[in-house]
Design an enzyme around this catalytic site. Structure first.
Site, PDB file in Angstrom:
ATOM      1  NE  ARG A  21      -3.433  -2.499   2.592  1.00 35.73           N
ATOM      2  CZ  ARG A  21      -4.716  -2.593   2.275  1.00 35.73           C
ATOM      3  NH1 ARG A  21      -5.367  -1.514   1.882  1.00 35.73           N
ATOM      4  NH2 ARG A  21      -5.346  -3.737   2.352  1.00 35.73           N
ATOM      5  CB  SER A 188     -18.059  -0.017   3.576  1.00 30.21           C
ATOM      6  OG  SER A 188     -16.948  -0.873   3.800  1.00 30.21           O
ATOM      7  CB  THR A 244     -17.298   4.940  13.410  1.00 29.41           C
ATOM      8  OG1 THR A 244     -16.060   5.657  13.474  1.00 29.41           O
ATOM      9  CG2 THR A 244     -18.011   5.332  12.118  1.00 29.41           C
ATOM     10  CE  LYS A 247     -15.865   4.130   8.034  1.00 25.42           C
ATOM     11  NZ  LYS A 247     -15.024   3.845   9.216  1.00 25.42           N
ATOM     12  CB  THR A 277      -5.254   7.614  26.662  1.00 25.63           C
ATOM     13  OG1 THR A 277      -4.046   7.280  27.354  1.00 25.63           O
ATOM     14  CG2 THR A 277      -5.544   9.098  26.865  1.00 25.63           C
TER      15      THR A 277
END
Length: 409
Positions: A21, A188, A244, A247, A277
């Site tokens: 990639r 997706s 999420t 997006k 965290t």
């Protein structure tokens, strides 16, 4: 011993398989999306982004940017540590309340990403169910696959969106055994939608728990942006709704929503939550602003669907092999890894259009494609330019036309 040789050999294997990639160096500029600067070896060039998951352009919305900058100025940039150590910053409390309300659930829990929410939430839930059997759709995202694998529970794969096959597996399972059915609402890569109510019917019939990933649908579907389950009036039927913030909401983070007992159990048992965290206050405030806005504003969703429909119509009219999709995802078939990468490179270098190639393992070999995601801000002129550029690349690389692709099937 030169350990770097092993790493170089691993990279060579990826290159040989056409899976190595390369990431474009892009600089998005608020107020100009989908335009961006591409920092190429020859210098900075203006390009148009056609594959962003910032589906509605909310990352540049004045309300979202304003909430982030105001909160950062008032509370600083970091969360100060895990929630166990540093406590929970108040914007995070407000965010979880907003998410629970969005999905009509009693409680929500926020993680550092959508990937982590699946990778951590799924195994934690499954391990707390004695002798749990996981039933997973064949095309579930890698984060769901990893979550199921890390649970150590028995796993069975049902054919994609095939509720008859799912029922066969449920019938064969011990009726008294806890079962967790995992699926996505919107997949997706192909842009298809799960038969949510049919899955829930089976879950009720066979006493299974349901876990639905809505990451590619939240913000964009439903009267308030709750996703496909919101649109189809199915939110109350699904036990765990996962999503999420990175997006359609234009920020960062992931979450699960569900019963108070389930959320509290994951909060108390999940290592990926306990030892990580927390999200910074500014991120939480920005995400909350995006969610609140999209609960009441339908313009972004309506314009988004209009743009997606126009892209499909224009590309189909140009004879390009647009794969069938009833959603905002516009996949264009290529079927060859090397040519897919070459097409992407040509679009960027020669036409100023950025569309990342989708190759194996994201899709099976032979199903390589360009995955186009229009936004509300891709106007007619940009769409026409996209079609012209794709036709040019298709002709020069001798890529399959729409009719050839259909004939090959």
């Amino acid at each position: 011993m030169n350990y770097n040789d092993f790493f170089e050999q691993a990279l060579d294997r990826l290159r040989d398989e056409r899976r190595y990639r390369v990431f474009a160096d892009l600089e998005r500029i608020a107020g100009r999306f989908p335009h961006a600067l591409w920092h190429s070896p020859e210098g900075a060039k203006d390009v148009v982004i056609w594959c962003s998951n910032d589906y509605l352009g909310m990352a540049q919305h004045p309300k979202v940017v304003g909430a982030m900058t105001e909160t950062a100025a008032r509370m600083g940039t970091g969360a100060g540590g895990t929630r166990n150590i540093a406590g929970t910053n108040h914007p995070l409390v407000e965010l979880e309340r907003e998410l629970a309300d969005l999905h009509g659930k009693p409680a929500a829990l926020v993680f550092t990403s959508g990937y982590v929410s699946n990778q951590t939430g799924i195994p934690t839930i499954a391990k707390l169910l004695p002798n749990c059997l996981i039933l997973s759709d064949a095309l579930n995202h890698n984060s769901m696959i990893e979550g199921a694998r890390q649970s150590g529970c028995d796993r069975q794969i049902w054919r994609h969106n095939d509720v008859a096959h799912l029922e066969e597996l449920l019938q064969a399972a011990d009726p008294k055994r806890p079962k967790l059915i995992m699926f996505e609402s919107l997949y997706s890569m192909d842009g298809d939608i799960a038969p949510v109510h049919a899955i829930c019917d089976l879950a009720e019939k066979y006493g299974a728990m349901t876990y639905c990933d809505e990451v590619h649908a939240v913000g964009m579907y439903g009267a308030r942006g709750g996703g496909i389950c919101d649109r189809d009036n199915a939110m109350s039927r699904v036990d765990v709704l996962e999503g999420t913030l990175a997006k359609a909401f234009g920020c960062l983070g992931g979450y699960i929503t569900g019963s108070e007992q389930m959320i509290d159990a994951v909060r108390s048992y999940a290592p990926g939550f306990i030892f990580t965290t927390a999200l910074p206050p500014a991120i939480c405030a920005a995400a909350t602003a995006a969610i609140k806005h999209l609960k009441t504003s339908s313009w972004e969703r309506e314009r988004h669907q209009d743009r997606a429909a126009r892209v499909k119509a224009v590309l189909n009219a140009a004879g390009l092999p647009v794969m069938p999709s009833t959603t905002h995802i516009v996949p264009v078939f290529i079927g060859d890894a090397e040519k897919c990468k070459e097409a992407s490179d040509m679009l960027l270098a020669e036409h100023g259009i950025y569309i990342q190639p989708i190759n194996y393992p994201t899709v099976p070999r032979g199903e390589e494609r360009l995955r186009i995601t229009p936004s509300p801000y891709h106007d007619d002129a940009l769409i026409d330019r996209l079609a012209e550029a794709l036709v040019d690349v298709w002709d020069r690389l001798d890529l399959p036309t729409r009719y050839q692709a259909l004939a090959a099937e």
